[in-house]
Design a protein around this motif. Structure first.
Motif, PDB file in Angstrom:
ATOM      1  N   SER A  46       0.859  -1.197   0.000  1.00  0.00           N
ATOM      2  CA  SER A  46       0.000   0.000   0.000  1.00  0.00           C
ATOM      3  C   SER A  46       0.887   1.236   0.000  1.00  0.00           C
ATOM      4  O   SER A  46       2.089   1.151   0.238  1.00  0.00           O
TER       5      SER A  46
ATOM      6  N   THR B 174      -2.110   8.311   0.650  1.00  0.00           N
ATOM      7  CA  THR B 174      -3.313   8.407  -0.195  1.00  0.00           C
ATOM      8  C   THR B 174      -4.203   9.559   0.269  1.00  0.00           C
ATOM      9  O   THR B 174      -4.696  10.350  -0.547  1.00  0.00           O
ATOM     10  N   ASP B 175      -4.395   9.653   1.591  1.00  0.00           N
ATOM     11  CA  ASP B 175      -5.213  10.761   2.119  1.00  0.00           C
ATOM     12  C   ASP B 175      -4.597  12.105   1.742  1.00  0.00           C
ATOM     13  O   ASP B 175      -5.298  13.052   1.391  1.00  0.00           O
TER      14      ASP B 175
ATOM     15  N   PHE C 136      -3.836  -1.925  -5.174  1.00  0.00           N
ATOM     16  CA  PHE C 136      -4.944  -0.968  -5.288  1.00  0.00           C
ATOM     17  C   PHE C 136      -5.235  -0.513  -6.712  1.00  0.00           C
ATOM     18  O   PHE C 136      -6.190   0.189  -6.951  1.00  0.00           O
TER      19      PHE C 136
ATOM     20  N   THR D 125      -8.026   2.767 -10.172  1.00  0.00           N
ATOM     21  CA  THR D 125      -7.917   2.266  -8.797  1.00  0.00           C
ATOM     22  C   THR D 125      -9.211   1.546  -8.453  1.00  0.00           C
ATOM     23  O   THR D 125     -10.251   1.774  -9.079  1.00  0.00           O
TER      24      THR D 125
ATOM     25  N   ARG E  80     -10.950   2.388  -1.861  1.00  0.00           N
ATOM     26  CA  ARG E  80     -10.096   2.499  -0.679  1.00  0.00           C
ATOM     27  C   ARG E  80      -9.856   1.113  -0.070  1.00  0.00           C
ATOM     28  O   ARG E  80     -10.754   0.289   0.011  1.00  0.00           O
TER      29      ARG E  80
ATOM     30  N   LYS F 228     -12.873  -2.083   8.713  1.00  0.00           N
ATOM     31  CA  LYS F 228     -11.953  -1.889   7.593  1.00  0.00           C
ATOM     32  C   LYS F 228     -10.726  -2.779   7.650  1.00  0.00           C
ATOM     33  O   LYS F 228      -9.834  -2.642   6.813  1.00  0.00           O
TER      34      LYS F 228
ATOM     35  N   THR G 219     -17.756   6.109   8.804  1.00  0.00           N
ATOM     36  CA  THR G 219     -17.473   6.686   7.482  1.00  0.00           C
ATOM     37  C   THR G 219     -18.729   7.142   6.738  1.00  0.00           C
ATOM     38  O   THR G 219     -18.642   7.589   5.612  1.00  0.00           O
TER      39      THR G 219
END
Ligand code: ADP
Ligand code: ASP
Ligand code: MG
Length: 423
Positions: free
Chosen positions: A41, A47-48, A136, A147, A150, A209, A267
């Protein structure tokens, strides 16, 4: 030679020290006589941070360009880990999802795998190399970079494990396995030795998650057993598998409680359309355009109508709110509703357990437990092995912990391994 797929999540490769620690484990696995395919990852919050950057330069953020942007995070990790492996004397090569032929449909941001070719991985393995693959991501049937949602490095790992007929698929993360609840929220959470695909699917679907939903779907459909474990303590973790595969490692102690887990999810947001005329077609008018815009609506509640109008509330991912709000306001105007409100401060708590099917009274006990703690339930939904309730965000910890205790899941000791800081 046995083939092991190892996936390392963002916290596991968050900085150079972590990257080297991961390289040591990959080297160890290789030197013990295994072929190794590694999926990585993006580092830590990369990524954020990229998403944040995109919001600062663009209000529209076209899907194609978002995917060009976000796939760089995983590419950085793959290249760095491969360099670290070289320094340990391990022959290794990195690839993007596109290079290894992970072919997807064209839905940017949520692409689905249509085929895994894997030729270059097979060739690299045949040449004696460890292959490190950026998670991803894939390449679409229209040759664009995509992609897959998430957390989808988990999906890359299970898809590659399947395509390469791997002997093991290890998902390394920052907790020591799959627990009866998120140990960050419920310290008394109990580590599960094994969990069935069906239960894991409900847990992931309810918002846990620890494994991305689509990776569990894929693993179940193709019978890929997943070993979820820690890259911080390296101890054996949890097997997610068909529970009739009794010869798999980790299956010695069969656990069969009615409830296997309490799942928490922060979320989602709640949208309410007020004063909707109570007539055929209004729900379709509202939810069809949301579906067309790829907004995953979760729970829906429609109140009984009083004076010919009703309120409709639903929950959906907060990340899609900008897209959804525009649609909902437009449709509300068209169908003659009186207004739209949304609430971001909600949380969903779910009970999941295969034993629920044959045990009446679970819902009643859940509602009583929450009532006794003064927690107000805003919405309810159920499946055969899950009950979910929506509540105010502030009630989440209290609700999750008291349900965990009420259903006899407390382990008797607080989670003991270090909990690495994360996004
Ligand atoms: P990674 O970056 O390794 O993919 P994720 O953040 O996606 O890690 O998943 C790991 C996190 O999942 C843990 O840090 C934990 O807080 C959370 N989690 C939620 N539910 C559970 C559960 N039932 N068991 C273990 N971890 C859980
Ligand atoms: N880096 C991506 C994300 O943060 C994918 C992943 O971590 O699996 O969602
Ligand atoms: Mg993850």
């Amino acid at each position: 030679m046995p083939l092991i797929v190892q996936k390392y999540g963002g916290t596991s490769v968050a900085d150079p020290d972590r990257m080297r620690a991961v390289a040591e484990n990959v080297a160890f696995t290789r030197r013990h006589g295994n072929d190794v395919v590694v999926v990585v990852s993006a580092m830590g919050k990369a990524t954020d941070n990229l998403i944040q950057l995109a919001t600062q330069v663009s209000a529209t953020r076209p899907g194609r360009e978002m995917d060009m942007l976000l796939t760089t995070g995983e590419r950085v990790s793959a290249a760095l880990l491969t360099m670290a492996l070289h320094d340990l004397g391990i022959d290794a090569v990195s690839f993007t999802g596109s290079q290894v032929g992970i072919i997807t449909d064209t839905a940017h941001g949520k692409a689905k795998i249509v085929e895994v070719k894997g030729d270059r991985v097979r060739q690299a393995l045949a040449d004696g190399k460890v292959t490190v693959i950026a998670g991803f991501q894939g390449v679409s049937t229209a040759k664009e970079i995509t992609t897959m949602g998430r957390g989808a490095s988990d999906l890359t790992a299970s898809a590659l494990a399947n395509a390469l007929s791997a002997d093991a698929c290890e998902i390394y993360t920052d907790v020591t396995g799959v627990f009866s609840a998120d140990p960050r929220i419920v310290p008394q959470a109990r580590k599960l030795k094994r969990v069935s695909f069906d239960e894991m699917l409900e847990m992931a679907g309810a918002g846990s998650k620890v494994l991305a939903l689509r990776s569990v779907e894929f693993a179940r459909n193709h019978g890929v057993a997943l070993h979820v474990r820690s890259s911080f303590t390296w101890e054996p973790g949890t097997w997610v598998m068909n529970l009739d595969e009794t010869d798999e490692p980790g299956s010695a102690a069969v656990e069969d409680p009615i409830i296997s887990g309490v799942v928490t999810d922060t979320t989602e947001s709640k949208v309410t359309v007020l004063g909707v005329p109570d007539q055929p077609g209004v729900s379709a008018a509202l939810f069809e355009p949301l579906a067309a815009a790829n907004v995953n609506v979760d729970m829906i509640v429609q109140n009984t109508s009083t004076d010919g109008t009703t309120d409709i509330s639903f929950t959906m991912p907060s990340a899609d709110m900008a897209v959804a709000e525009e649609i909902v306001r437009r449709v509300a105007g068209e169908i003659g509703a009186t207004g739209v409100t949304h609430d971001d401060d909600i949380a969903k708590v779910s009970l999941v357990g295969a034993g629920m099917k044959s045990s009446p009274g679970i819902a009643a006990k859940m509602f009583r437990t929450l009532a006794d703690k003064g927690v107000n339930i805003e919405m309810i939904s159920t499946s055969t092995i899950r009950i979910s309730v929506v509540m105010a965000r502030d009630d989440l910890e209290l609700a999750a912990r008291s349900l965990h205790t009420a259903f006899g899941l407390d382990s008797g000791a607080d989670y003991a391994a270090p909990l690495p800081e994360r996004r």
